[in-house]
Structures are given as structure tokens and as C-alpha cells.
Design an enzyme around this catalytic site. Structure first.
Site, mmCIF file in Angstrom:
data_model
loop_
_atom_site.group_PDB
_atom_site.id
_atom_site.type_symbol
_atom_site.label_atom_id
_atom_site.label_comp_id
_atom_site.label_asym_id
_atom_site.label_seq_id
_atom_site.Cartn_x
_atom_site.Cartn_y
_atom_site.Cartn_z
ATOM 1 N N THR A 57 31.518 14.892 25.314
ATOM 2 C CA THR A 57 30.487 15.099 26.273
ATOM 3 C C THR A 57 29.597 13.845 26.124
ATOM 4 O O THR A 57 29.037 13.662 25.064
ATOM 5 C CB THR A 57 29.777 16.561 26.091
ATOM 6 O OG1 THR A 57 30.868 17.530 26.299
ATOM 7 C CG2 THR A 57 28.759 16.698 27.200
ATOM 8 N N CYS A 109 21.575 -3.419 9.045
ATOM 9 C CA CYS A 109 22.000 -2.307 9.981
ATOM 10 C C CYS A 109 22.533 -0.957 9.168
ATOM 11 O O CYS A 109 22.825 -0.220 9.659
ATOM 12 C CB CYS A 109 23.026 -2.809 10.797
ATOM 13 S SG CYS A 109 21.825 -3.982 11.933
HETATM 14 C C1 LIG Z 1 25.825 -8.491 15.557
HETATM 15 C C2 LIG Z 1 25.827 -7.189 15.650
HETATM 16 N N1 LIG Z 1 26.742 -6.337 15.968
HETATM 17 C C3 LIG Z 1 26.935 -5.033 15.686
HETATM 18 C C4 LIG Z 1 25.880 -4.303 15.437
HETATM 19 C C5 LIG Z 1 25.757 -2.920 15.308
HETATM 20 O O1 LIG Z 1 25.180 -2.267 16.328
HETATM 21 P P1 LIG Z 1 24.755 -0.720 16.460
HETATM 22 O O2 LIG Z 1 23.728 -0.730 15.404
HETATM 23 O O3 LIG Z 1 24.391 -0.471 17.706
HETATM 24 O O4 LIG Z 1 25.837 0.190 15.889
HETATM 25 C C6 LIG Z 1 24.442 -5.084 14.994
HETATM 26 C C7 LIG Z 1 23.353 -4.270 14.501
HETATM 27 O O5 LIG Z 1 22.513 -4.740 13.934
HETATM 28 C C8 LIG Z 1 24.397 -6.376 15.045
HETATM 29 O O6 LIG Z 1 23.356 -7.059 14.777
#
Ligand SMILES: Cc1ncc(COP(=O)(O)O)c(C=O)c1O
Length: 385
Positions: free
Chosen positions: A233, A321
């Protein structure tokens, strides 16, 4: 707080919040339901899909909604690999982990992965792409703009090379979308990843652009939502917010670019002239306008981040990240940096809400903390601080 970590995430725009709120309240229908509430949710999703498509000049039928950049990248890689057209993938050594990790998994399954080198500015050489292409290559995936140093790759030339050899071309454009005008048709992109939270939208939502005619196998199976490509969903409120973020990014790209460039030029000029033994990393011109990445010799980047945080400045050493554990940057390593240069790096990424005054305050504080850290640096005598 002076927030200079916009490559990690951005504040959600108030208009995005306003657009989302009804979908937490009275608009609670399931988009697959036939009744009025369900239809309203479905219409909201389709309107957002159109806004997302418009940002990259695509057709809304070519937009697959996902949970963000990571899922989009995984879908592109596994989705193409599963189609069985070849067992070789070409990528670069400076990709985000959301590309490198799925590639590593495929390597364990017997696929061959070519990780292209980059030069000292972080640029891939198109001739290197050509050299790696074989009859077994099913996918070339090269990021549009790097998340650490901001370097923008020659995407149009690489896409051309891929198509000349009948190979699908994917680009992780998470850091480029909203910063650089992107027309998927002009550039010749087959698959492109976008993330909402990098463009003042909510977290946990994104998209994969899939050019009409390209087959990608689904990662998630179930009720058949998203044309059978991603069951489950839909996250209606977030999708609606993402759509609004794309609309704003498109409308404001011109003025945002001018604003970003003016702030990063100011930062760079003052840092390089007022803090000795400092370098700007990445390419001088081929870079996204909101990124400024430096090396301060003799300084530990993590100590610098902590000191800046104490002074109410949010910055980063690079990729932030996944987890808080800092590992030596594979991007800077691929660019030929020494261990000492890697550990002394700092990424400052500006956003729509930053001001010139904040840039001046940042440089004033940075000057002070770099001096303090150099005074106790193990490299003090080596560099004559
Ligand atoms: C170049 C790049 N790809 C992928 C991602 C991952 O994206 P998300 O945080 O939306 O999963 C990031 C996150 O910093 C990024 O800088």
C-alpha cells in the site's frame, strides 16, 4: 543552528507539510479501494507522479514510486540483472553504498562488476567506460553528482556510449536532481534514481524513472501496486509531499542555483584565503552548486565536526547516510588522497534556507576551531602550524 549538511538531508518545506497534512487526517483511503476515499488517494498519487515526472521531463507513466534513493538504486541494479541479459555491470569506484553494496552482492552471485577509477577531481573518463564494455554487459550505472565532493560526471557521453553498445544506462541522480536541470530524453537516460528528502521533501520516499520499453524485474512482490513493480500500500502522505517538493524544485531551480552558488563562492573564497594550508576538493566547475568540500591539513575532520557542533554549526565529513560510524572515505581514496588528507576533510552543503550572514559566521568559527585543533595536532611541527 547553522545547518550546512543539506547533502545528508534538507528541511521539509512548509508548503510540502501543508500538502501532506490532509493525508494523515480526513484523506485516509487506501488508493486501491474503489470507493470515493480510495479514489481520492489514488488521484493524489497520480497528481504527484506527474509533478515528479515534470521535474526530469519524463512521462508520469515512467515514474516508479519507491521508499527513496536506496531502493531506487537497488531496483535498478537487481531489476536489470534479473532480466538475464548479461552478467557484467559497469559502475564507478565513487558511487554511494546504495550502488556499491548491491553490486558486491551480485559479485558474490557470480556477476562481474567493473569499478571505474576517477581522476583527482573525482571525474570518470568516458574512454574507461568504453574499454570495459563487453558482450556480457547488461548495465552501466554511474552517479550524476557525487554526494561527498559534488563532482558532476559526463553523463550524456556515458549514456551515448551505453546505447551505442545496446546497454541500459542508469544514473543515481539523488544529489543532482533539483540542483541541475535534468531532461532524461535530451541526456538519454534509461533509469534514474531520485530521493525526496534531498529536495525539501519528506524522508522515506523517492522514485525510479524507468524509460518506456525498459524491463526491470520487481524486488517486492505482493498485491501488484505500481504496475506490479512494487507491491505494498502506497505511502500516500509522503508521495504527496514528494510531489510538492518536485514542483517547488522545478519552479525555484533558477533562483536556488544563484543562491547556492553565491553562498558556496563566498564560503570558498573566505576559507581558502583566511585559513592557510587548506584545499577545495572536487572539480572547480563541474560540480553541483550547493557543495563545498575542503581538506584542512593536520586537522581531524571528526574533531572538527564536533567542535563545529559545539558552536551550533551542523556539517559533515562526507557520506552520512547509513550509520554514525565514520569510515575512511572510499571516494577520496579513489581520488588519490592520502590517509591524512582524507581524515582532514569537511563537507559543507548549503540549502534554500541558508543566508550570507551564516556563511560569514561559519568562516569566523571555522578559523578559530581549525587554529585550536592545529595547536594540538600531531602534525604541528611537520607543517609548522
Ligand atoms: C548519491 C546518493 N545516492 C543514494 C542515497 C540514498 O538515498 P536515500 O537516503 O533516499 O535512501 C544518497 C543519500 O545520501 C545519496 O547521496
Amino acid at each position: 543552528m547553522i545547518y550546512l549538511d543539506n547533502a545528508a538531508s534538507t528541511p521539509v518545506h512548509q508548503k510540502v507539510v501543508d500538502e501532506m497534512i490532509p493525508y494523515f487526517g480526513e484523506q485516509y483511503g487506501n488508493p486501491s479501494s474503489i470507493h470515493k476515499l480510495g479514489r481520492a488517494a489514488n488521484t493524489a498519487i497520480q497528481n504527484s507522479r506527474k509533478r515528479i515526472a515534470e521535474l526530469i521531463s519524463a512521462d508520469s507513466k515512467e515514474i516508479l514510486l519507491t521508499s527513496g534513493g536506496t531502493e531506487s538504486n537497488n531496483t535498478a541494479i537487481y531489476g536489470v540483472a534479473s532480466e538475464g541479459k548479461g552478467r557484467h555491470i559497469i559502475t564507478s569506484s565513487i558511487e554511494h553504498d546504495a550502488i556499491l553494496e548491491p553490486c558486491k552482492r551480485l559479485e558474490k552471485e557470480g556477476y562481474k562488476i567493473s569499478y571505474l577509477p576517477v581522476d583527482k577531481h573525482g571525474l570518470v573518463d568516458v574512454n574507461d567506460v568504453q574499454k570495459e564494455i563487453s558482450h556480457d554487459t547488461c548495465l552501466i550505472t554511474i552517479m550524476f553528482a557525487n554526494n561527498e565532493v559534488g563532482t558532476v560526471q559526463p553523463i550524456k557521453e556515458i549514456a551515448y556510449m551505453a546505447h551505442k553498445n545496446n546497454i541500459i544506462f542508469h544514473t543515481d541522480a539523488v544529489q543532482a536532481v533539483g540542483k541541475i536541470p535534468i531532461n532524461v530524453n535530451d541526456i538519454g537516460i534509461d533509469l534514474l534514481s531520485i530521493s525526496s528528502h534531498k529536495i525539501n521533501g519528506p524522508k522515506g520516499v523517492g522514485a525510479l524513472y524507468i524509460r518506456k520499453g525498459i524491463s526491470v524485474a520487481p524486488l517486492i512482490l505482493g498485491g501488484g501496486q505500481e504496475n506490479g513493480l512494487r507491491s505494498g500500500t502506497e505511502n500516500v502522505a509522503s508521495i504527496v509531499g514528494f510531489g510538492m517538493a518536485c514542483k517547488l524544485a522545478k519552479e525555484n531551480m533558477g533562483q536556488n542555483t544563484v543562491h547556492f552558488k553565491s553562498l558556496t563562492s563566498k564560503l570558498t573564497a573566505r576559507i581558502l584565503s583566511e585559513i592557510p594550508q587548506t584545499n577545495l576538493n572536487g572539480h572547480l566547475e563541474k560540480r553541483i552548486p550547493n557543495n563545498a568540500h575542503f581538506t584542512f591539513l593536520g586537522v581531524n575532520g571528526e574533531d572538527l565536526i564536533i567542535k563545529l557542533d559545539e558552536n551550533k554549526i551542523a556539517a559533515s565529513t562526507g557520506s552520512a547516510c547509513s550509520v554514525r560510524i565514520q569510515k575512511a572515505s572510499h571516494v577520496l581514496r579513489a581520488m588519490g588522497f592520502s590517509h591524512e588528507q582524507i581524515t582532514g576533510s569537511l563537507r559543507l552543503t548549503v540549502g534554500t534556507t541558508n543566508t550570507e550572514e551564516e556563511m560569514n559566521q561559519t568562516v569566523d568559527i571555522l578559523k578559530k576551531v581549525v587554529q585550536e585543533l592545529r595547536a594540538v595536532s600531531p602534525y604541528k611541527s611537520k607543517y609548522n602550524f
